[in-house]
Design a protein around this motif. Structure first.
Motif, short mmCIF file in Angstrom:
data_model
loop_
_atom_site.label_atom_id
_atom_site.label_comp_id
_atom_site.label_asym_id
_atom_site.label_seq_id
_atom_site.Cartn_x
_atom_site.Cartn_y
_atom_site.Cartn_z
N PRO A 160 3.95 13.72 -2.17
CA PRO A 160 5.04 12.76 -2.34
C PRO A 160 4.77 11.41 -1.70
O PRO A 160 5.57 10.49 -1.84
CB PRO A 160 6.22 13.45 -1.65
N ARG A 161 3.68 11.27 -0.96
CA ARG A 161 3.40 10.00 -0.32
C ARG A 161 3.15 8.91 -1.34
O ARG A 161 3.21 7.73 -1.04
CB ARG A 161 2.18 10.15 0.60
N GLY A 162 2.88 9.28 -2.57
CA GLY A 162 2.73 8.31 -3.65
C GLY A 162 1.36 7.66 -3.63
O GLY A 162 0.63 7.67 -2.65
N GLY A 163 1.00 7.08 -4.76
CA GLY A 163 -0.24 6.34 -4.85
C GLY A 163 -1.44 7.19 -5.19
O GLY A 163 -2.56 6.66 -5.28
N ARG A 164 -1.29 8.51 -5.34
CA ARG A 164 -2.45 9.36 -5.64
C ARG A 164 -2.88 9.16 -7.08
O ARG A 164 -2.09 9.31 -8.00
CB ARG A 164 -2.10 10.83 -5.41
N LYS A 165 -4.13 8.78 -7.27
CA LYS A 165 -4.67 8.59 -8.60
C LYS A 165 -5.89 9.47 -8.86
O LYS A 165 -6.41 9.47 -9.96
CB LYS A 165 -5.06 7.11 -8.80
N VAL A 205 -4.42 8.73 8.49
CA VAL A 205 -3.02 9.14 8.33
C VAL A 205 -2.93 10.39 7.48
O VAL A 205 -2.21 11.34 7.78
CB VAL A 205 -2.18 7.99 7.73
N GLY A 206 -3.69 10.40 6.39
CA GLY A 206 -3.69 11.56 5.52
C GLY A 206 -4.28 12.79 6.19
O GLY A 206 -3.77 13.91 6.03
N LEU A 207 -5.36 12.60 6.97
CA LEU A 207 -5.97 13.74 7.66
C LEU A 207 -5.03 14.31 8.72
O LEU A 207 -4.96 15.53 8.93
CB LEU A 207 -7.29 13.30 8.30
#
Length: 806
Positions: A661-666, A632-634
């Motif tokens: 903005p998709r959120g969850g990035r750590k 999905v990200g790619l």
């Protein structure tokens, strides 16, 4: 604090309780003080929002809704019941009066009132002050106080020496209003007039009633009032008996409540600037009227400092100033941001060196002059003389970080010993909060400096390509990480693009990244093919240790041939955006294994690229979210990379906005985008020379002719001289093989000389009698930049010159 109804008990000597109310544009009560509750017998919650005419005897100050509206709400006549002349109240004029009203649970009360129209942009329409006329009389005729003595009048009609005191005290009786709103009311009262009435506020002010007033005096007055009530056969209110709550206990409790409230208001974030503002605003106007905050110069700069005792050379920055005076009164004289030392004779120096609060009950002329002497060409004596001052240290871990200067208006109670204790406790809590913010700011600055030093500063343009990069630290895992990017200049006007990701997070990963980035940059200088470079890189990672694992993409772009060669070591594939149709695709590369695993071969892929194509390389932190398919990200990466953009920077920002903005990035993110512009054949000239000394002359002539054709006649002399030196050396070490000379016109003029000898030339310091060793010295002096690197066939020596402005 006197509990009960003030009308039922005589006030202290010279004190007249005031009721304060504010009416909005709708004619509804918007502010109802404790004094108003006592005087009119209506609780605040019942008064707020009710029509003012239902509660206040302000005849003539507001129109009766049943009447026909007048042209203006103040075109009426206000009468003062015989104790003053009738005053016309045209628009903008205050009004006053005297009325007998019925109070719930009591008989009729004799009330004096004054109403002031409030003009301007605020929502307030009318300020109403009221007092109980009964408290102005004493039962003993000889001691009677004449009501006329305090009859309301206005400044334009009377002489009143207490005007300034009343104006300065007005914001204090409106605690629910901001400083700006109070200042506007004060300025209007000064302009329009004020009641001729000396009073002292006698309602519940913040923290404790009348801070600084002797508790013994308060207790004595309470006993006298209780005895007077008992002598008259009247019931003694509970708050006047010795069984009532002790004033000392009340004072301590309310101060603790104040400190608890302040503690909740400060330290809401670890941002140093915001914390400073919170600390300053927490004490104004509740504890003090003016609060100036000073911090060490190093604290403001986020630097470490000697934690010893400050001295007269220590610089202190004024970082905040809060006050209740009219706007701008302090700002020009003592602006925020100013830095200065303090001499030993000042209370400030005593506070900072002892770490203890310093109390000055009143600043006299002598001390005011001594303090003012620190301010060049500015006289601050009118601002400080006559005020009570408390200087409290801001310290943590026994280190003084700064101090606060607290000042009270002359008419307000002086700071006392209890205030000193309260101020010290307040400063101790504020100091800890500031220290936490300081340490966080310092550590964040260290992390950012470390990360910035490990990431390269890439020029936006290199031979045949434009480059843009982005680095985003992990939002949950600190400000540093193991992701990196790089762009390395290679012989033949080529450029190597690198993106890598060290496994793990935090400082350890950043340290490993720094080592690996340096290693791959060094190996890139050897001009190894991408697959061979990753093979050597993998061997190095294994030698460094088993925990040196990293994924990496390595690409070499040849702008002259229009070719891209890429090898992958366990990294996510790059995206190529075609300039012809704007389409984007994930390049299908052999995945390989992360470097450091060992024993896995690496393969390179060659593909043709056209001018304008864009190569996008990033780390998995941008596209991967835990619990979600990375596909999905790619896919989002491909779509956002193909989005049209005005510039390379805009294109990078578009990708970041689409994925972040998709959120969850750590994890941290490294992004490199290169627009592959290519180099036109007309901008490249190449000659193959025989390994003979006579070819040096031919090289000089060819170079000069080409530069004239390109319109670069100003570069002919220096270029010919340097080419002559390099070709002479190449012919000498050619070993019978041809020598190649290439001239490339791009952002700079690039000249390369290739020969078959792998030994790199060395810059020597030739002596006066030496016959050789001066050629590279000439190149180093005249060239903008020069270098040498090994290649598969031998070596390449190159130099660059800046193109003249057209």
């Amino acid at each position: 604090m006197d509990r009960g109804t003030e009308r039922d008990t005589p006030p202290g000597p010279g004190r007249v309780p005031l009721a304060v109310a504010v009416v909005d544009h709708e004619g509804l009560v918007s502010h109802w003080s404790t004094g108003a509750r006592r005087l009119f017998g209506v609780p605040k919650e019942d008064a707020i929002g009710r029509p003012a005419l239902d509660l206040l005897p302000v005849a003539g100050a507001l129109p009766d809704p049943a009447d026909t509206p007048a042209p203006t709400p103040y075109d009426v006549l206000a009468e003062y019941d015989g104790h003053g002349t009738a005053l016309g109240t045209d628009l903008g004029y205050p009004s006053a009066g005297r009325a007998r009203i019925s109070v719930p649970g009591d008989d009729r009360a004799d009330v004096l009132w004054w109403a002031y129209p409030l003009l301007g942009p605020g929502t307030e329409r009318l300020l109403v002050l009221a007092a109980d006329a009964a408290v102005l009389y004493d039962e003993t005729p000889d001691d009677a106080v004449c009501v006329e003595r305090v009859s309301p009048g206005f400044a334009r009609h009377t002489e009143f020496t207490g005007a300034d005191n009343l104006a300065r005290g007005l914001p204090e009786i409106l605690p629910s209003m901001s400083v700006g709103e109070s200042a506007r009311i004060v300025s209007q009262v000064l302009e329009l007039g004020y009641p001729v009435l000396e009073f002292s506020q006698n309602e519940k002010v913040p923290v404790t009633p009348d801070w600084g007033v002797s508790r013994r005096t308060e207790r004595k007055v309470r006993r006298e009032r209780a005895a007077r009530a008992a002598a008259q056969g009247l019931p003694v209110p509970d708050d006047l008996t010795d069984d009532g709550e002790d004033l000392e206990y009340v004072a301590v409790r309310e101060r603790l409540e104040f400190l608890n409230e302040v503690s909740g208001r400060i330290g809401t974030s670890l941002d140093l600037a915001r914390t400073i503002v919170e600390v300053s605003r927490a004490v104004v106007p509740r504890f003090t009227d003016v609060a100036g905050t000073y911090l060490r110069e190093q604290v403001v700069a986020g630097e470490a400092f000697d934690e010893g005792v400050p001295d007269t050379r220590t610089m202190w920055h004024r970082v905040a100033l809060e006050h209740t005076d009219e706007p701008g009164r302090w700002d020009d004289v003592v602006p925020v941001g100013e830095a200065m030392p303090f001499p030993a004779h000042t209370p400030f120096f005593q506070c900072m060196t002892t770490g203890e609060p310093v109390l000055v009950p009143r600043i006299d002329e002598r001390l005011g002059h001594a303090i003012a002497s620190q301010f060049d060409k500015r006289d601050i004596r009118p601002l400080i003389t006559g005020r009570s001052m408390l200087v409290v240290p801001l310290k943590a871990r026994n280190v003084v970080l700064g101090f606060m200067i607290l000042l009270r208006h002359p008419e307000r109670a002086e700071f006392n010993d209890m205030d000193r204790v309260t101020g010290a406790e307040l400063a101790a809590r504020a100091g800890l909060v500031l220290d936490n913010a300081r340490m966080y700011t310092y550590q964040e600055a260290v992390a950012e400096t470390l990360q910035d030093s490990m990431l390269p500063h890439i020029a936006p343009r290199m031979a045949g390509c434009d480059i843009a990069t982005r680095y985003l630290p992990g939002t949950q895992l600190g400000r540093i990480g193991g992701d990196w990017f790089d762009a390395v200049k290679l012989p033949g006007a080529r450029t190597a693009f690198v993106v890598g990701d060290v496994m793990g997070h935090g400082l350890n990963s950043a340290a490993k990244m720094g080592q690996l980035r340096t290693a791959i940059q060094t190996m890139a200088g050897l001009d190894l093919p991408p697959a061979q470079l990753l093979r050597n890189f993998d061997d190095l990672a294994q030698r460094l240790g088993g925990d040196y694992l990293a994924t990496c993409l390595y690409a070499v772009y040849d702008p002259i041939a229009g070719e891209l060669s890429i090898a992958n070591a366990g990294h996510i594939p790059p995206v190529l955006v075609r300039a012809v149709d704007g389409g984007s695709e994930l390049l299908d590369l052999p995945t390989g294994a992360p470097v450091g695993v060992g024993g896995v071969p690496f393969e390179a892929v060659r593909l043709r690229v056209e001018p304008g194509d864009r190569l996008v390389m990033c780390t998995d932190g941008l596209v991967e979210i835990r619990g979600e398919d990375i596909g999905v990200g790619l896919e989002t990466l491909c779509e956002s990379a193909a989005h049209p953009a005005a510039s390379m920077d805009d294109a990078c920002d578009t990708i970041i906005r689409a994925l972040n903005p998709r959120g969850g990035r750590k994890d941290d993110v490294a992004l490199l985008m290169a627009r592959l512009n290519g180099i036109e054949p007309d901008d490249v000239a190449e000659w193959r020379l025989k390994p003979e000394p006579a070819e040096v002359r031919r090289a000089r002539a060819a170079i000069a002719e080409q530069l004239y054709d390109w319109g670069l006649a100003r570069l002919v002399d220096n270029t010919v001289l340097m080419v002559s030196e390099l070709v002479t050396n190449a012919v000498r070490h050619a070993r019978g093989r041809p020598v190649t000379v290439r001239l490339v016109r791009g952002e700079t003029l690039l000249c390369e000389v290739d020969d078959a000898d792998h030994e790199l030339p060395t810059l020597l310091d030739a002596g006066a009698l030496d016959e050789t060793g001066r050629g590279l010295r000439v190149v180093s002096t005249l060239a903008r930049e020069w270098g040498a690197s090994r290649s598969g066939a031998g070596k390449s020596v190159w130099f660059e010159l800046t193109l003249p402005r057209r």
